[in-house]
Design a protein around this motif. Structure first.
Motif, PDB file in Angstrom:
ATOM      1  N   THR A 114       8.768  12.505  -4.349  1.00  0.00           N
ATOM      2  CA  THR A 114       9.673  12.008  -3.394  1.00  0.00           C
ATOM      3  C   THR A 114       9.440  11.842  -2.168  1.00  0.00           C
ATOM      4  OG1 THR A 114      10.709  14.164  -2.910  1.00  0.00           O
ATOM      5  CG2 THR A 114      11.466  12.738  -4.988  1.00  0.00           C
ATOM      6  N   TYR A 115       9.956  10.781  -1.345  1.00  0.00           N
ATOM      7  CA  TYR A 115       9.627  10.360  -0.102  1.00  0.00           C
ATOM      8  C   TYR A 115      11.043  10.586   0.745  1.00  0.00           C
ATOM      9  CZ  TYR A 115       4.807   9.944  -0.642  1.00  0.00           C
ATOM     10  OH  TYR A 115       3.397   9.981  -1.011  1.00  0.00           O
ATOM     11  N   ASP A 116      11.099  10.554   2.233  1.00  0.00           N
ATOM     12  CA  ASP A 116      12.548  10.200   2.690  1.00  0.00           C
ATOM     13  C   ASP A 116      12.812   8.534   2.633  1.00  0.00           C
ATOM     14  OD1 ASP A 116      13.009  12.860   3.211  1.00  0.00           O
ATOM     15  OD2 ASP A 116      11.814  13.058   4.998  1.00  0.00           O
ATOM     16  N   SER A 117      11.502   7.802   2.570  1.00  0.00           N
ATOM     17  CA  SER A 117      11.436   6.491   2.724  1.00  0.00           C
ATOM     18  C   SER A 117      10.850   5.834   1.626  1.00  0.00           C
ATOM     19  CB  SER A 117      11.268   5.918   4.162  1.00  0.00           C
ATOM     20  OG  SER A 117      10.971   4.628   4.244  1.00  0.00           O
ATOM     21  N   ASP A 118      11.595   4.806   1.097  1.00  0.00           N
ATOM     22  CA  ASP A 118      10.728   3.761   0.076  1.00  0.00           C
ATOM     23  C   ASP A 118       9.868   3.176   0.699  1.00  0.00           C
ATOM     24  OD1 ASP A 118      13.005   3.102  -2.253  1.00  0.00           O
ATOM     25  OD2 ASP A 118      13.852   3.904  -0.297  1.00  0.00           O
ATOM     26  N   VAL A 119       9.907   2.790   1.916  1.00  0.00           N
ATOM     27  CA  VAL A 119       8.763   2.157   2.538  1.00  0.00           C
ATOM     28  C   VAL A 119       7.631   2.950   2.904  1.00  0.00           C
ATOM     29  CG1 VAL A 119       7.987   0.969   4.813  1.00  0.00           C
ATOM     30  CG2 VAL A 119      10.011   0.658   3.811  1.00  0.00           C
ATOM     31  N   VAL A 120       7.729   4.270   3.270  1.00  0.00           N
ATOM     32  CA  VAL A 120       6.612   5.236   3.215  1.00  0.00           C
ATOM     33  C   VAL A 120       6.031   5.432   1.661  1.00  0.00           C
ATOM     34  CG1 VAL A 120       6.101   7.655   3.748  1.00  0.00           C
ATOM     35  CG2 VAL A 120       7.616   6.289   5.126  1.00  0.00           C
ATOM     36  N   ALA A 121       6.814   5.485   0.872  1.00  0.00           N
ATOM     37  CA  ALA A 121       6.256   5.796  -0.408  1.00  0.00           C
ATOM     38  C   ALA A 121       5.381   4.318  -1.120  1.00  0.00           C
ATOM     39  CB  ALA A 121       7.418   5.744  -1.428  1.00  0.00           C
ATOM     40  N   LEU A 122       5.798   3.187  -0.520  1.00  0.00           N
ATOM     41  CA  LEU A 122       4.921   1.878  -0.940  1.00  0.00           C
ATOM     42  C   LEU A 122       3.795   2.256   0.165  1.00  0.00           C
ATOM     43  CD1 LEU A 122       7.815  -0.535  -1.072  1.00  0.00           C
ATOM     44  CD2 LEU A 122       6.293   0.154  -3.086  1.00  0.00           C
ATOM     45  N   GLU A 123       3.731   2.720   1.347  1.00  0.00           N
ATOM     46  CA  GLU A 123       2.654   2.651   2.142  1.00  0.00           C
ATOM     47  C   GLU A 123       1.626   3.846   1.299  1.00  0.00           C
ATOM     48  OE1 GLU A 123       4.298   3.650   5.875  1.00  0.00           O
ATOM     49  OE2 GLU A 123       4.644   1.659   6.444  1.00  0.00           O
ATOM     50  N   ALA A 124       2.058   5.069   0.959  1.00  0.00           N
ATOM     51  CA  ALA A 124       1.377   5.943   0.404  1.00  0.00           C
ATOM     52  C   ALA A 124       0.665   5.527  -0.797  1.00  0.00           C
ATOM     53  CB  ALA A 124       2.168   7.131  -0.004  1.00  0.00           C
ATOM     54  N   LEU A 125       1.297   4.504  -1.881  1.00  0.00           N
ATOM     55  CA  LEU A 125       0.600   3.894  -2.940  1.00  0.00           C
ATOM     56  C   LEU A 125      -0.452   2.898  -2.552  1.00  0.00           C
ATOM     57  CD1 LEU A 125       1.007   3.173  -5.873  1.00  0.00           C
ATOM     58  CD2 LEU A 125       2.500   1.412  -5.284  1.00  0.00           C
ATOM     59  N   SER A 126      -0.139   2.194  -1.331  1.00  0.00           N
ATOM     60  CA  SER A 126      -1.191   1.292  -1.015  1.00  0.00           C
ATOM     61  C   SER A 126      -2.538   2.136  -0.513  1.00  0.00           C
ATOM     62  CB  SER A 126      -0.752   0.171   0.123  1.00  0.00           C
ATOM     63  OG  SER A 126      -0.379   1.062   1.252  1.00  0.00           O
ATOM     64  N   LYS A 127      -2.492   3.205  -0.146  1.00  0.00           N
ATOM     65  CA  LYS A 127      -3.503   3.917   0.338  1.00  0.00           C
ATOM     66  C   LYS A 127      -4.229   4.796  -0.701  1.00  0.00           C
ATOM     67  CE  LYS A 127      -1.631   4.090   5.007  1.00  0.00           C
ATOM     68  NZ  LYS A 127      -0.957   5.171   6.177  1.00  0.00           N
ATOM     69  N   GLY A 128      -3.900   4.719  -2.010  1.00  0.00           N
ATOM     70  CA  GLY A 128      -4.659   5.327  -3.074  1.00  0.00           C
ATOM     71  C   GLY A 128      -3.501   6.468  -3.578  1.00  0.00           C
ATOM     72  N   LYS A 129      -2.407   6.631  -3.179  1.00  0.00           N
ATOM     73  CA  LYS A 129      -1.695   8.102  -3.737  1.00  0.00           C
ATOM     74  C   LYS A 129      -0.670   7.168  -4.808  1.00  0.00           C
ATOM     75  CE  LYS A 129      -1.667  10.574   0.606  1.00  0.00           C
ATOM     76  NZ  LYS A 129      -0.895  11.285   1.620  1.00  0.00           N
ATOM     77  N   HIS A 130      -0.735   8.158  -5.805  1.00  0.00           N
ATOM     78  CA  HIS A 130       0.237   8.021  -7.071  1.00  0.00           C
ATOM     79  C   HIS A 130      -0.244   6.672  -7.843  1.00  0.00           C
ATOM     80  CE1 HIS A 130       2.426  10.453  -4.212  1.00  0.00           C
ATOM     81  NE2 HIS A 130       2.417   9.614  -3.175  1.00  0.00           N
ATOM     82  N   ASP A 131       0.551   6.823  -9.024  1.00  0.00           N
ATOM     83  CA  ASP A 131       0.035   5.681  -9.924  1.00  0.00           C
ATOM     84  C   ASP A 131       1.135   4.434  -9.573  1.00  0.00           C
ATOM     85  OD1 ASP A 131      -2.107   6.835 -11.259  1.00  0.00           O
ATOM     86  OD2 ASP A 131      -0.486   8.170 -12.137  1.00  0.00           O
ATOM     87  N   ALA A 132       2.125   4.548  -9.203  1.00  0.00           N
ATOM     88  CA  ALA A 132       3.312   3.604  -9.078  1.00  0.00           C
ATOM     89  C   ALA A 132       4.428   4.010  -8.147  1.00  0.00           C
ATOM     90  CB  ALA A 132       4.002   3.333 -10.434  1.00  0.00           C
ATOM     91  N   VAL A 133       5.220   3.167  -7.624  1.00  0.00           N
ATOM     92  CA  VAL A 133       6.462   3.377  -7.023  1.00  0.00           C
ATOM     93  C   VAL A 133       7.344   2.638  -7.531  1.00  0.00           C
ATOM     94  CG1 VAL A 133       7.743   2.981  -4.787  1.00  0.00           C
ATOM     95  CG2 VAL A 133       5.402   4.155  -4.595  1.00  0.00           C
ATOM     96  N   ILE A 134       8.680   3.190  -7.647  1.00  0.00           N
ATOM     97  CA  ILE A 134       9.683   2.344  -8.287  1.00  0.00           C
ATOM     98  C   ILE A 134      10.747   2.401  -7.207  1.00  0.00           C
ATOM     99  CG2 ILE A 134      11.806   2.330  -9.786  1.00  0.00           C
ATOM    100  CD1 ILE A 134       9.979   3.599 -11.728  1.00  0.00           C
ATOM    101  N   THR A 135      11.153   1.078  -6.704  1.00  0.00           N
ATOM    102  CA  THR A 135      12.095   0.796  -5.842  1.00  0.00           C
ATOM    103  C   THR A 135      12.639  -0.568  -5.824  1.00  0.00           C
ATOM    104  OG1 THR A 135      12.237   0.788  -3.112  1.00  0.00           O
ATOM    105  CG2 THR A 135      10.472  -0.445  -3.895  1.00  0.00           C
ATOM    106  N   ASP A 136      13.640  -0.503  -4.849  1.00  0.00           N
ATOM    107  CA  ASP A 136      14.302  -1.951  -5.070  1.00  0.00           C
ATOM    108  C   ASP A 136      13.438  -3.136  -4.636  1.00  0.00           C
ATOM    109  OD1 ASP A 136      15.667  -4.179  -2.905  1.00  0.00           O
ATOM    110  OD2 ASP A 136      17.321  -3.444  -3.750  1.00  0.00           O
ATOM    111  N   PHE A 137      13.513  -3.997  -5.599  1.00  0.00           N
ATOM    112  CA  PHE A 137      12.604  -5.386  -5.737  1.00  0.00           C
ATOM    113  C   PHE A 137      12.389  -6.214  -4.141  1.00  0.00           C
ATOM    114  CE2 PHE A 137      16.324  -7.969  -7.107  1.00  0.00           C
ATOM    115  CZ  PHE A 137      15.985  -9.212  -6.293  1.00  0.00           C
ATOM    116  N   VAL A 138      13.620  -6.064  -3.490  1.00  0.00           N
ATOM    117  CA  VAL A 138      13.625  -6.775  -2.238  1.00  0.00           C
ATOM    118  C   VAL A 138      12.737  -5.923  -1.262  1.00  0.00           C
ATOM    119  CG1 VAL A 138      14.932  -7.643  -0.183  1.00  0.00           C
ATOM    120  CG2 VAL A 138      16.007  -7.720  -2.591  1.00  0.00           C
ATOM    121  N   THR A 139      12.768  -4.602  -1.211  1.00  0.00           N
ATOM    122  CA  THR A 139      12.091  -3.544  -0.266  1.00  0.00           C
ATOM    123  C   THR A 139      10.451  -3.971  -0.813  1.00  0.00           C
ATOM    124  OG1 THR A 139      13.921  -2.154  -0.532  1.00  0.00           O
ATOM    125  CG2 THR A 139      11.795  -1.257   0.352  1.00  0.00           C
TER     126      THR A 139
END
Length: 266
Positions: free
Chosen positions: A171-196
């Motif tokens: 878990t992250y405090d922010s969906d955006v931070v989670a997506l940034e972490a994903l783009s940097k190689g962390k985690h297998d996926a992020v589930i968030t609002d499709f607009v975000t």
């Protein structure tokens, strides 16, 4: 002569008193409107400021974004001054429940669990959760994520969705931070609002959208014992929907209208 002066003085006093009374009645304060609010004359609403483009913090420390503009438009319809409060998303519902805020305008999805703590307005926009992965991922569906590591925002409904595939949830405090972490190689996926996710891709993050996992309704949360405020907010949203304000705000941030019910009448 003295009688004439006395009469004139009395007349002037009456005019001044009448004028003051007129000014007081047009202040548009919370007490004048009959609404039960935290601070008289203000609509105190909470958002996270960490959910771009719905709410994010500008250089001067104030929040801006789609949710913020909607909240300010609602405040104007209520005849109140908007008072924004930045708060961690996971604690916003409890803040409304305890009376710390008049309302949450923070992209809360209507759920049965949350409805046990607060009341929800009519939806002010519609969305849905989606899987986001790096471009080299073979994941296409939620079933493909069985046993993998999925990141979500703390306090969101997405953890429950992720739990259908795995117990390995970060878990992250922010969906955006989670997506940034994903783009940097962390985690297998992020589930968030499709607009975000769509906005993050547009901002340059190297991620891709995969399976859309459903439809959700986002609404304003109000304390359960504040029926008059809830009714006033619903009336304000209806006005903003009918006069095109909600669509205009949506177009500004997303280039499309996310405020129209996709299952409504054409």
């Amino acid at each position: 002569m003295k009688k004439l002066f006395s009469f004139a003085a009395l007349s002037l006093s009456a005019i001044l008193i009448t004028g003051c009374g007129t000014d007081d009645s047009s202040t548009g304060s919370g007490s004048d409107s009959g609404l039960d609010v935290v601070d008289e004359g203000k609509f105190t609403f909470a958002a996270s400021g960490e959910f771009k483009p719905f709410s994010f913090t500008s250089g001067d420390g104030t929040m801006t974004g789609f949710d913020i503009d909607v909240a300010e438009a609602v405040a104007e319809e209520l005849g109140l001054d908007p008072e924004q409060k930045k708060f961690k998303f996971a604690g916003i519902v409890e803040g409304v429940q305890s009376g710390r805020f008049d309302a949450a305008v923070a992209s809360h999805t209507i759920t049965e669990e949350r409805a046990e703590k607060v009341d929800f307005s009519t939806p002010y926009y519609y969305s849905g959760p989606q899987i986001f992965v790096r471009p080299d991922s073979d994941v296409e569906t939620l079933a493909d994520l069985e046993g993998m590591e999925i990141a979500v925002s703390k306090g969101s409904t997405y953890a429950e969705t992720a739990g259908e595939a795995t117990e390995n949830i970060k878990t992250y405090d922010s969906d955006v931070v989670a997506l940034e972490a994903l783009s940097k190689g962390k985690h297998d996926a992020v589930i968030t609002d499709f607009v975000t996710g769509k906005e993050a891709i547009g901002a340059g993050l190297e991620i891709e959208a995969r399976e859309l996992l459903g439809r959700s309704e986002q609404a304003i949360a109000v304390a359960q014992d504040n029926d008059e405020l809830l009714e006033a907010i619903n009336e304000a949203l209806e006005t903003l929907r009918e006069d095109g304000t909600l669509e205009e705000i949506s177009q500004e941030y997303f280039g499309e209208d996310i405020t129209a019910d996709p299952e409504g009448e054409e």
